[in-house]
Design an enzyme around this catalytic site. Structure first.
Site, PDB file in Angstrom:
ATOM      1  CE1 TYR A  94       1.268  -0.249  -0.755  1.00 27.84           C
ATOM      2  CE2 TYR A  94      -0.513  -1.166  -1.672  1.00 27.84           C
ATOM      3  CZ  TYR A  94       0.293  -0.248  -1.891  1.00 27.84           C
ATOM      4  OH  TYR A  94       0.227   0.569  -2.919  1.00 27.84           O
ATOM      5  CG  ASP A 135      16.389   5.286   4.707  1.00 31.49           C
ATOM      6  OD1 ASP A 135      15.166   5.344   4.369  1.00 31.49           O
ATOM      7  OD2 ASP A 135      16.884   4.774   5.658  1.00 31.49           O
ATOM      8  N   GLY A 139      11.781   3.232  -8.825  1.00 29.25           N
ATOM      9  CA  GLY A 139      10.722   2.214  -8.856  1.00 29.25           C
ATOM     10  C   GLY A 139       9.735   2.158 -10.083  1.00 29.25           C
ATOM     11  CD  GLN A 140       4.789  -0.575 -12.193  1.00 34.34           C
ATOM     12  OE1 GLN A 140       4.048  -0.694 -10.776  1.00 34.34           O
ATOM     13  NE2 GLN A 140       4.064  -1.114 -12.986  1.00 34.34           N
TER      14      GLN A 140
HETATM   15  C1  AKB Z   1      -0.148  -3.606  -4.923  1.00 37.17           C
HETATM   16  O1  AKB Z   1      -0.287  -4.723  -5.887  1.00 37.17           O
HETATM   17  O2  AKB Z   1       0.366  -3.786  -3.802  1.00 37.17           O
HETATM   18  C2  AKB Z   1      -0.238  -2.126  -5.692  1.00 37.17           C
HETATM   19  C3  AKB Z   1      -1.492  -1.466  -5.538  1.00 37.17           C
HETATM   20  C4  AKB Z   1      -2.494  -1.995  -6.151  1.00 37.17           C
HETATM   21  O3  AKB Z   1      -1.426  -0.519  -4.709  1.00 37.17           O
HETATM   22  N1  AKB Z   1      -0.106  -2.450  -7.201  1.00 37.17           N
END
Ligand code: AKB
Length: 324
Positions: A148, A58, A16-17
């Protein structure tokens, strides 16, 4: 380095990034063979494959995590595998599964196998409309508006629980948007601050998905890596917060970023067409108070808007010139 101090590190989300660059920095410091890169869906790049071991893992499957920890005798884990905010809003159930099951499995395996230290990134997404948006303090109300953000708040509490209940040395920072030239991010709300550079150099045009006056906290990749490595190296007596630390670097609007890029590419034109990600951006802090991290373990970023922009343009121009 003596055997006792020799680390065996596992980095999940290594394709990932953040993972792709953090793995390389850890390999420079601890030798390639001692840092195992673990990816899942995204194909690893040449640099990652050539500089040390790579495994498909995973993290939502605990046996997978156990197997790699046993195989390499791992004592330190950087658990970066996660679904970001925008993709998480499109599929909240999937975001919960990947982010929560993954973290729970890593913490359980770490507890069971006596892992020395775990690093796990939280995010500014833990804050929602209940928190002040300017200079958001370390200890503010956490009522995120995205799944998130919910997984990051729950994850912080889980890390804190594993520290106080089982003595597991878990450390975490709340990252802002991360800007980098190596691996593009995928599925975040702050992705526009990276895409804008690619499009400015390639097409001299960009359609930005947030309003011109949208201000969010951001950080350049070298500072992102520095935050993780400095915190992991800090004496444990200094790490007083076991949920997660606010860390800040730069705050700017999309319009200010455009103006800075135009200093290098005067013909660049940015248009603004907000989509569903605007609502997420409007619920997040505009700037962060990171004084607790500065006082407790000496956090200090290096890059500002001008130096970050200069370096991004230089790096991406070099990459694109080499490709053509
Ligand atoms: C997102 O934009 O979801 C992430 C973060 C700020 O956690 N880059």
């Amino acid at each position: 380095m003596s055997r006792k101090n020799m680390k065996k590190i596992l980095v999940t989300g290594a394709t990932g990034q953040i993972g792709s660059e953090l793995t390389i920095e850890l390999r420079k410091k601890y030798n390639g063979d001692n840092v195992v890169a673990a990816g899942h869906k995204r194909k690893p790049g040449e640099k990652l494959l050539k500089s040390g071991p790579f495994e498909y893992v995973d993290t939502a499957d605990r046996e997978n995590v156990k197997k790699v920890v046993k195989k390499y005798d791992i004592d330190t884990i950087y658990h970066l595998a996660a679904v970001l905010s925008a993709v998480g809003e499109e599929n909240p159930q999937f975001a919960w599964h990947v982010n929560m099951d993954g973290l729970y499995n890593v913490l359980e395996v770490a507890r069971e196998y006596g892992i020395d230290k775990v690093f796990w990134p939280s995010s500014i997404a833990v804050f929602g409309l209940g928190a002040p948006r300017v200079n958001t303090p370390q200890d503010a109300v956490l009522t995120p508006g995205t799944m998130y953000g919910v997984t990051k708040v729950a994850g912080e509490l889980l890390c804190n629980y594993y520290f106080s209940r089982f003595g597991l040395d878990v450390r975490s920072v709340r990252y802002p948007g991360i800007i980098s030239s190596e691996t593009p991010p995928g599925g975040g709300t702050t992705d526009y601050a990276v895409e804008i550079f690619y499009e400015a150099i390639k097409k001299k045009r960009y359609m930005c998905f947030v309003r011109e006056d949208t201000v969010l906290p951001m950080m350049y990749m070298p500072d992102c890596i520095k935050a993780a490595m400095d915190l992991m190296e800090a004496d444990s007596s200094k790490v007083k917060h076991r949920t997660s630390y606010n860390v800040a670097a730069i705050s700017f609007s999309a319009g200010e970023l455009t103006a800075e890029i135009k200093k290098y590419i005067p013909a660049f034109k940015c248009e603004y067409k907000p989509d569903f990600r605007q609502k997420i951006a409007d619920s997040w802090p505009m700037s962060i108070d990171d004084s607790t991290a500065r006082i407790e373990w000496g956090w200090k970023p290096t890059y500002d808007l001008a130096s970050m922009t200069k370096d991004m343009i230089k790096e991406l121009t070099r990459e694109f010139t080499a490709e053509s």
